[in-house]
Design an enzyme around this catalytic site. Structure first.
Site, PDB file in Angstrom:
ATOM      1  N   ASN A   1       0.835  -1.199   0.000  1.00  0.00           N
ATOM      2  CA  ASN A   1       0.000   0.000   0.000  1.00  0.00           C
ATOM      3  C   ASN A   1       0.867   1.245   0.000  1.00  0.00           C
ATOM      4  OD1 ASN A   1      -2.509  -1.363   0.083  1.00  0.00           O
ATOM      5  ND2 ASN A   1      -2.245  -1.729   2.260  1.00  0.00           N
ATOM      6  N   CYS A   2       0.257   2.347  -0.401  1.00  0.00           N
ATOM      7  CA  CYS A   2       0.905   3.649  -0.442  1.00  0.00           C
ATOM      8  C   CYS A   2       1.592   3.932   0.895  1.00  0.00           C
ATOM      9  CB  CYS A   2      -0.151   4.708  -0.740  1.00  0.00           C
ATOM     10  SG  CYS A   2       0.504   6.366  -0.885  1.00  0.00           S
ATOM     11  N   PRO A   3       2.795   4.410   0.897  1.00  0.00           N
ATOM     12  CA  PRO A   3       3.623   4.870  -0.218  1.00  0.00           C
ATOM     13  C   PRO A   3       4.656   3.836  -0.677  1.00  0.00           C
ATOM     14  CG  PRO A   3       4.602   5.659   1.792  1.00  0.00           C
ATOM     15  CD  PRO A   3       3.373   4.832   2.183  1.00  0.00           C
TER      16      PRO A   3
END
Length: 75
Positions: free
Chosen positions: A13-15
């Site tokens: 998942n981000c980042p």
């Protein structure tokens, strides 16, 4: 599309997809192309912004079932 290196950031998942891409691109030469695969829907906007900030070219982006695929040419 031809590419020089590949990064599978699926499940991250981000980042993290962007951070892993940036780290891998540091090992590449200017003009080389990286294929990045990610499953985070936020990656679409993240990679557009990443390319604008770094000057790299987002050559192509596509969705293959549950995965997003990006081809980026390093500046």
């Amino acid at each position: 599309m031809n590419f020089d290196t590949e990064l599978d950031a699926s499940g991250l998942n981000c980042p993290l997809p962007i951070l892993r891409t940036k780290k891998a691109m540091n090992e590449m030469s200017s003009g080389q192309v990286m294929k990045v695969m990610a499953t985070d829907p936020g990656a679409v906007k993240d990679f557009e912004a990443f390319c604008k900030q770094t000057g790299s070219a987002l050559l192509e982006q596509a969705q293959e079932s549950d995965r997003f695929v990006f081809f980026i040419r390093k500046q």
